[in-house]
Design an enzyme around this catalytic site. Structure first.
Site, PDB file in Angstrom:
ATOM      1  N   SER A 199       1.670 -13.012   1.635  1.00  0.00           N
ATOM      2  CA  SER A 199       1.965 -11.855   2.467  1.00  0.00           C
ATOM      3  C   SER A 199       1.166 -10.661   1.996  1.00  0.00           C
ATOM      4  O   SER A 199       0.716 -10.599   0.860  1.00  0.00           O
ATOM      5  CB  SER A 199       3.451 -11.525   2.376  1.00  0.00           C
ATOM      6  OG  SER A 199       3.736 -11.134   1.043  1.00  0.00           O
ATOM      7  N   LYS A 200       1.027  -9.727   2.918  1.00  0.00           N
ATOM      8  CA  LYS A 200       0.295  -8.497   2.653  1.00  0.00           C
ATOM      9  C   LYS A 200       0.882  -7.749   1.467  1.00  0.00           C
ATOM     10  O   LYS A 200       0.167  -7.091   0.740  1.00  0.00           O
ATOM     11  CB  LYS A 200       0.410  -7.607   3.890  1.00  0.00           C
ATOM     12  CG  LYS A 200      -0.896  -7.421   4.617  1.00  0.00           C
ATOM     13  CD  LYS A 200      -0.704  -6.409   5.700  1.00  0.00           C
ATOM     14  CE  LYS A 200      -1.920  -6.435   6.623  1.00  0.00           C
ATOM     15  NZ  LYS A 200      -1.742  -5.717   7.835  1.00  0.00           N
ATOM     16  N   ARG A 201       2.203  -7.872   1.333  1.00  0.00           N
ATOM     17  CA  ARG A 201       2.869  -7.073   0.316  1.00  0.00           C
ATOM     18  C   ARG A 201       2.384  -7.375  -1.091  1.00  0.00           C
ATOM     19  O   ARG A 201       2.377  -6.521  -1.946  1.00  0.00           O
ATOM     20  CB  ARG A 201       4.379  -7.268   0.405  1.00  0.00           C
ATOM     21  CG  ARG A 201       5.079  -5.968   0.765  1.00  0.00           C
ATOM     22  CD  ARG A 201       6.565  -6.051   0.610  1.00  0.00           C
ATOM     23  NE  ARG A 201       7.148  -6.901   1.641  1.00  0.00           N
ATOM     24  CZ  ARG A 201       8.259  -7.579   1.463  1.00  0.00           C
ATOM     25  NH1 ARG A 201       8.885  -7.529   0.312  1.00  0.00           N
ATOM     26  NH2 ARG A 201       8.743  -8.315   2.439  1.00  0.00           N
ATOM     27  N   GLY A 239      -0.647  -8.442  -1.920  1.00  0.00           N
ATOM     28  CA  GLY A 239      -2.100  -8.351  -2.098  1.00  0.00           C
ATOM     29  C   GLY A 239      -2.796  -8.344  -0.762  1.00  0.00           C
ATOM     30  O   GLY A 239      -2.149  -8.316   0.277  1.00  0.00           O
TER      31      GLY A 239
END
Ligand code: GLU
Length: 483
Positions: free
Chosen positions: A255-257, A259
């Site tokens: 997930s974006k969170r 990286g």
């Protein structure tokens, strides 16, 4: 089994960037096509108008191109199966969907959003699976005709009969079976006349003669619906391969969170496309040996879908960084000089243009010390500009009361006996050290600090040679004024 030359596709929904998972899917399709003399198609699945992002298609194409994962057919590359952008194919979906209605494999549904919401609430209360209750399947042809004539808003739903077992083979996951009871009467054509993903995807895969569907595991639950659609149309079903999920190091879904997930982010951080491709190839595939370093053409030779794993693949940034350094080292110095020249444009150095000869010499000095090309000018800024300061800790530790005098003598020696070669810089230093009965180190440390401002880096004589005799002398003079 389909025995023609393979045709595969990467079918992203344009979100504005290329997700690393998307790159993996594109790459595996590309590798499979190249390995088997097949065709790799790029198809843009843009039927969700709420998610429309201007410029997204061109960004996506640019990101694929940067990676060298080039498609044979797709937008701007007509291969006779276009258009390759779904929003340009609406009539195809509409007319084929109506054929399904005629065959009684699909039906018009006029249920209002209010009714559907109420149904969901009711089913939830009763602890039932939330799915459409086939309310409109019972409408007579005459009633449907009347309501259509009256301009009522409708969708077309797929008619899925309960009690069927839907079976298919997946190259990665083996034999798969789903019970139709778990499936909803999926909307195929939406109120706005756009198809849903399922309808458009199946029609296009059929019409574009796709032989192998290679896509992420998150699409596996859609596959039984697709199988039923192929059967409803009476079309041959492609061979499926569902690629394992990409995971964060803590094994949660990537997930974006945790990286960056956009290939473009890695590009702007200075990763090489070769490293990106090599890294992404290993997310779920190995040749079965310990080899980890691959160029794209080697991947084509080694790749097979049979060797794709089922279990999730962890995205390990350290490995990507390591691969970046490996790919950097495999390049020749002139190749790296070209990359360095480009990278310098992003630097904050006052001068950004240098001769190729100079850049090659800097590369030769720095190449074993960096993992990214921009580290050449970040860690070796002294090659491109005079040091603005001298490392205070190094200065305290290395500078003695003799240093200034030794440096002055070194300058005198250089002026007389240095021809700019490494040997002559070195010899001059030995002469002064001997004359003063001190160790070479007594000169080397101040010299390094004078030339670079820092305590580490390539060999000090290599730095001196690259800077040249005049500049080196000038830097020592400037340094001496601080002593
Ligand atoms: N449009 C889907 C996506 O965004 C395609 C899935 C598939 O390959 O069928 O990934």
């Amino acid at each position: 089994m389909i025995n023609e030359t393979p045709r595969v596709r990467f079918a992203p929904s344009p979100t504005g960037y290329l997700h690393v998972g998307g790159l993996r899917t594109a790459l595996y399709n590309y590798l499979f096509a190249k390995k088997n003399n097949g065709t790799f198609v790029l198809r843009i699945e843009d039927t969700d108008r709420n998610r429309y992002v201007p410029g997204a298609v061109e960004n996506l194409i640019a990101a694929l191109e940067w990676c060298g994962v080039t498609y044979d057919e797709g937008p701007h590359k007509d291969g006779g199966y276009g258009p390759y952008i779904q929003s340009e194919r609406l009539e195809i979906y509409q007319s084929l969907c109506k054929e399904l209605v005629e065959k009684k494999k699909a039906y018009y549904c006029f249920c209002t959003p209010e009714r559907l919401d109420a149904l969901k609430v009711e089913q939830e209360k009763a602890g039932q699976q939330k799915k459409y209750d086939k309310h409109c399947i019972h409408l007579s042809d005459a009633e449907v005709a009347d309501r259509l004539a009256a301009g009522e808003r409708y969708v077309i739903r797929m008619s899925i009969l309960d009690g069927q077992s839907i079976e298919f083979d997946d190259i990665v996951r083996g034999h798969i079976s789903f019970q139709s009871d778990t499936l909803d009467d999926q909307v195929l054509l939406k109120g706005d006349g756009y198809p849903t993903y399922h309808l458009a995807n199946v029609i296009d895969d059929h019409q574009m003669k796709i032989t192998h569907v290679i896509r992420g595991e998150e699409w596996l639950p859609s596959t039984p619906k697709h199988v039923l659609l192929y059967q409803a149309f009476g079309w041959e079903i492609p061979i499926f391969s569902h690629l394992p999920l990409l995971l964060n190091p803590d094994r949660s879904k990537l997930s974006k969170r945790q990286g960056d997930v956009a290939v473009e982010d890695y590009k702007s951080k200075g990763f090489l496309p070769e490293a990106m491709v090599n890294f992404v190839a290993l997310l779920g595939w190995t040749a079965g040996d310990d080899k980890e370093f691959y160029q794209l053409n080697e991947l084509v030779q080694a790749f097979s879908l049979e060797r794709v794993n089922k279990s999730g693949a962890v995205f390990d940034l350290n490995k990507l960084t390591w691969l970046n350094a490996e790919h950097l080292r495999k390049k020749s110095s002139p190749e790296l000089a070209v990359l360095l020249a480009k990278s310098l444009q992003d630097s904050d150095l006052p001068v950004k243009e240098f001769t190729t000869e100079f850049l090659v010499s800097v590369i030769d000095a720095m190449r074993e010390r960096v993992e990214f090309i921009h580290e050449v000018w970040k860690n070796g800024s002294y090659f491109f500009q005079r040091p603005a300061a001298y490392d205070a800790a190094v200065k305290t530790k290395r500078i003695t009361e003799k240093s200034k005098k030794l440096m002055e003598e070194y300058i005198a020696e250089l002026q007389q006996n240095c021809d700019g070669s490494k040997e002559s810089f070195e010899h001059a230093l030995h002469v002064v050290a001997e004359k003063n009965e001190v160790k070479n180190a007594e000169l080397i440390h101040p010299l390094r600090l004078a030339l670079s401002g820092v305590g580490g880096g390539p060999g000090v004589y290599d730095i001196a040679v690259i800077l040249g005799k005049e500049e080196s002398i000038e830097r020592i003079n400037i340094f001496n004024e601080t002593l």
